[in-house]
Design an enzyme around this catalytic site. Structure first.
Site: not given
Ligand code: G3I
Length: 466
Positions: A165, A206, A242, A270, A272
């Site tokens: 990104e 990516n 996405h 990715e 969806d």
């Molecule tokens: O690990 C913490 C945890 O300790 C905490 O309690 C909790 C509370 O909200 O958050 C947890 O972290 C989260 C993390 O995922 C792991 O579950 C974050 O808040 C959350 O923002 C994070 O989201 C991820 C996101 O990337 C972050 O940018 C999504 O799971 C993941 O699917 C998403 O994936 C991205 C790709 O890497 C890049 N392209 C876009 C895609 C979708 O956004």
């Protein structure tokens, strides 16, 4: 010792089922080329054309409902949804936390799945200690992080999303801390460090909203063309996809093809396809058609290596948190039931509901004993003038590479092989592992396959561990 065919439901050996199959007469399911969705899952359908269907995984969900079973049986590739990002791997300077990433590697390798690494250099999910460094330190820390992570998984991660990104929708560089502190050169530096760390890994850039031909995808296109001219190592471009129902770009295939024509691989990384929730039959039918279009766009491009769906179940998707009121974007619903999108994906890969013929196999004293591993060679399909074979390699103990040898005696020739490299196309053949499927734990297995011309014989295949 004669050759034995046996039921080999995809991944069965990983669960020990192969030994059961060896004890009794069994049924061999033959399907039209590449269509054995019921027997082999989405990954099995993809594998028949040398491609993959992957999913994004969270190891904390392995034991939730059918998550683990679907993961192991439906996909031949996995990507860590979060566990290989910078904040997960190096939350404090020099303090690496490998536990979750290692869990993903171990399960994928036991199942024989390819792993995509995601991601090394990104503006998001990167700790503040990194963002606060001086430019000089930041460049060094970037190289160190890439080197440390890729070295740990050297030869085991097939593709890495090296930079994620880096562009804005208008095609300009995203003004991330990377860009602001290091300038344009950070992307090339990251790719050079990645190549040095693991020369066997395919290196991808990516991004999202690049699925159509637009300003952003064209900026990446121009970057890749420039890298190729300058000798900066880059192997592939990932298109996150996405998407929203009814909005799959009509020029998706054309866009993938123009990148492939630059001499790089492409992949949908990715996928969806979200909708306003709740879902209904009509939206799900639209989504099915959209999954079909997306898979078909990849399958129409020879250099498109596969599709990763960004998660297994609608129960765990990033979408509702980021787009309130939207979701239901994946292929299994919140109760782990397959949605119509599943058949859409299969259809996009050129598959149809398997038309099966059943033949009774013979049972004898099993495959020849190997040197550290066992190879089981089977014909999974045949037609006038050609056939498709699959060879399963099962490790006796932990091994770090394998070679399978056999001899074609009837003039057969290999025309396309996947998940292995072959010493030749006819006569005596030795097929060796590729970077991502050489490491197998005791009892673990992996498969490779090929399309051959001629009438298939029944060669005896022997396996040697490296
Ligand atoms: O690990 C913490 C945890 O300790 C905490 O309690 C909790 C509370 O909200 O958050 C947890 O972290 C989260 C993390 O995922 C792991 O579950 C974050 O808040 C959350 O923002 C994070 O989201 C991820 C996101 O990337 C972050 O940018 C999504 O799971 C993941 O699917 C998403 O994936 C991205 C790709 O890497 C890049 N392209 C876009 C895609 C979708 O956004």
């Amino acid at each position: 010792m004669s050759f034995r065919k046996f039921v080999d439901k995809r991944w069965a050996a990983a669960t020990g089922a192969a030994s059961v199959a060896a004890t009794a007469a069994a049924l061999l399911t033959l399907a039209a080329p590449g269509t054995s969705a019921a027997a082999a899952g989405l990954g099995g359908v993809a594998e028949s054309s040398g491609r993959y269907v992957g999913t994004a995984v969270d190891p904390n969900r392995y034991t939730d409902g059918s998550y683990g079973t679907i993961l192991d049986t439906e996909f031949n590739s996995v990507t860590a949804e979060n566990a290989m990002k910078w904040d997960a791997l190096q939350p404090s300077r020099g303090q690496y936390n490998w536990a979750q990433a290692d869990r993903i590697m171990q399960r994928a390798e036991a199942t024989g799945q390819m792993v995509r690494g995601h991601t090394l250099v990104w503006h998001s999910q990167t700790p503040s200690w990194v963002q606060n460094l001086s430019a000089t330190e930041l460049r060094q820390v970037m190289v160190d992080h890439i080197t440390t992570v890729m070295t740990r998984y050297k030869g085991r991660i097939a593709h890495w999303d090296v930079v994620n990104e880096a562009f804005n929708d208008d095609g300009s560089r995203r003004q991330s801390f990377w860009q602001q502190k290091l300038g344009d050169s950070y992307i090339a530096d990251a790719f050079r460090a990645a190549r040095a760390a693991d020369p066997s890994a395919k290196l991808y850039i990516n991004d999202y909203s690049t699925d159509a031909i637009n300003a952003k995808s064209t900026a990446i296109y121009n970057l890749v063309r420039q890298f190729k001219q300058q000798g900066v190592p880059i192997d592939g471009v990932g298109f996150q996809a996405h998407l929203i129902i009814n909005q799959v770009p009509g020029d998706f295939r054309q866009n993938l093809q123009r990148f492939a024509d630059l001499g790089v691989d492409v992949a949908i990384t990715e996928l969806d396809i979200r909708m306003q929730t709740p879902s209904d039959a009509q939206k799900l039918a639209t989504q099915k058609a959209d999954y079909q279009k997306s898979f078909a766009a990849c399958w129409a491009v020879t250099r498109c290596k596969g599709v990763t769906i960004w998660g297994i179940t609608d129960k765990f998707s990033w979408i509702p948190d980021v787009f309130p009121g939207q979701g239901a974007a994946l292929v299994w619903n919140e109760s782990y039931q397959k949605k119509p999108a599943y058949d859409g994906a299969v259809a996009g890969m050129g598959g149809t509901t398997p038309t099966t013929t059943t033949t009774t196999t013979t049972t004898d004293d099993g495959p020849p004993p190997g040197d550290g591993c066992t190879a089981t060679y089977r014909i999974v399909n045949q037609w006038g003038g050609g056939f498709q074979a699959e060879v399963r390699v099962t490790a006796d103990g932990p091994i770090s590479g394998w070679a399978v040898s056999w001899t074609f005696t009837g003039g057969e020739r290999i025309s396309q092989i996947w998940n292995a490299t072959a010493s030749g196309t006819s006569g005596a053949i030795t097929a060796r592992n590729v970077s991502y499927n050489g490491n197998l734990g005791a009892g673990a297995s992996t498969t490779f396959g090929f399309v051959g011309s001629g009438a298939p014989g029944t060669p005896t295949a022997t396996c040697s561990a490296a």
